[in-house]
Design a protein around this motif. Sequence first.
Motif, PDB file in Angstrom:
ATOM      1  N   TYR A  43      -6.229 -13.368   5.104  1.00 55.92           N
ATOM      2  CA  TYR A  43      -7.448 -12.860   4.483  1.00 55.92           C
ATOM      3  C   TYR A  43      -7.413 -13.259   3.018  1.00 55.92           C
ATOM      4  O   TYR A  43      -6.370 -13.433   2.431  1.00 55.92           O
ATOM      5  CB  TYR A  43      -7.510 -11.327   4.571  1.00 55.92           C
ATOM      6  CG  TYR A  43      -7.844 -10.805   5.933  1.00 55.92           C
ATOM      7  CD1 TYR A  43      -9.146 -10.831   6.406  1.00 55.92           C
ATOM      8  CD2 TYR A  43      -6.855 -10.280   6.753  1.00 55.92           C
ATOM      9  CE1 TYR A  43      -9.453 -10.351   7.670  1.00 55.92           C
ATOM     10  CE2 TYR A  43      -7.152  -9.785   8.011  1.00 55.92           C
ATOM     11  CZ  TYR A  43      -8.448  -9.830   8.459  1.00 55.92           C
ATOM     12  OH  TYR A  43      -8.752  -9.348   9.703  1.00 55.92           O
ATOM     13  N   GLY A  44      -8.523 -13.384   2.442  1.00 54.12           N
ATOM     14  CA  GLY A  44      -8.682 -13.694   1.029  1.00 54.12           C
ATOM     15  C   GLY A  44     -10.157 -13.542   0.748  1.00 54.12           C
ATOM     16  O   GLY A  44     -10.776 -12.567   1.172  1.00 54.12           O
ATOM     17  N   ASP A  45     -10.735 -14.512   0.083  1.00 58.66           N
ATOM     18  CA  ASP A  45     -12.191 -14.518  -0.079  1.00 58.66           C
ATOM     19  C   ASP A  45     -12.864 -14.669   1.280  1.00 58.66           C
ATOM     20  O   ASP A  45     -14.013 -14.302   1.460  1.00 58.66           O
ATOM     21  CB  ASP A  45     -12.632 -15.656  -1.000  1.00 58.66           C
ATOM     22  CG  ASP A  45     -12.121 -15.480  -2.412  1.00 58.66           C
ATOM     23  OD1 ASP A  45     -11.778 -14.340  -2.783  1.00 58.66           O
ATOM     24  OD2 ASP A  45     -12.073 -16.479  -3.144  1.00 58.66           O
ATOM     25  N   CYS A  46     -12.136 -15.242   2.207  1.00 57.11           N
ATOM     26  CA  CYS A  46     -12.635 -15.438   3.571  1.00 57.11           C
ATOM     27  C   CYS A  46     -11.436 -15.448   4.509  1.00 57.11           C
ATOM     28  O   CYS A  46     -10.293 -15.390   4.079  1.00 57.11           O
ATOM     29  CB  CYS A  46     -13.416 -16.737   3.668  1.00 57.11           C
ATOM     30  SG  CYS A  46     -12.414 -18.170   3.247  1.00 57.11           S
ATOM     31  N   LYS A  51      -9.020 -17.365   6.954  1.00 59.08           N
ATOM     32  CA  LYS A  51      -8.557 -18.729   7.210  1.00 59.08           C
ATOM     33  C   LYS A  51      -7.556 -18.690   8.356  1.00 59.08           C
ATOM     34  O   LYS A  51      -6.454 -18.162   8.215  1.00 59.08           O
ATOM     35  CB  LYS A  51      -7.906 -19.326   5.962  1.00 59.08           C
ATOM     36  CG  LYS A  51      -8.901 -19.555   4.849  1.00 59.08           C
ATOM     37  CD  LYS A  51      -8.257 -20.224   3.664  1.00 59.08           C
ATOM     38  CE  LYS A  51      -9.323 -20.415   2.582  1.00 59.08           C
ATOM     39  NZ  LYS A  51      -8.751 -20.976   1.360  1.00 59.08           N
TER      40      LYS A  51
END
Length: 140
Positions: free
Chosen positions: A32-35, A37
């Motif tokens: 997880y992060g900005d989106c 992946k």
Amino acid sequence: MIYLSEEIKSLIKTEGEKAYPNECCGVVYGNYGDCKKAISIEPIVNASEGGEQYHRFLITAEAMLNAELRARELKLDILGFYHSHPDHPAAPSEYDREHALPFYSYIIVSVANGKAGDFTSWELSSDRENFFSEEIREMN
């Protein structure tokens, strides 16, 4: 939004074709992060009762625990799950909605006559009433 490599998409499609005329299922691992992946997938044996495997999938509690432990081992998150819809559109069913949880991605591949086709991803609303289409972007 979820980012998937062509390799991961191809692996999911292949799993759907191998399981046909039954549904395949598995876990999507990533970060997880900005989106979201996606990094890898893990096929899971469809534990639905005999005659139901053509239109249902079931991931047992034991398989889910093993997936959680595997994610921890890989230092990844479980981003969601994938499954196939044999001879049906790549859209979630009412059964899918009733058994889904918000925040996960639910990737569905349609498999018609043994050949993978449409490929979609969905997220469940926080009130668990509706699925919303999730954009899939190609990861380099």
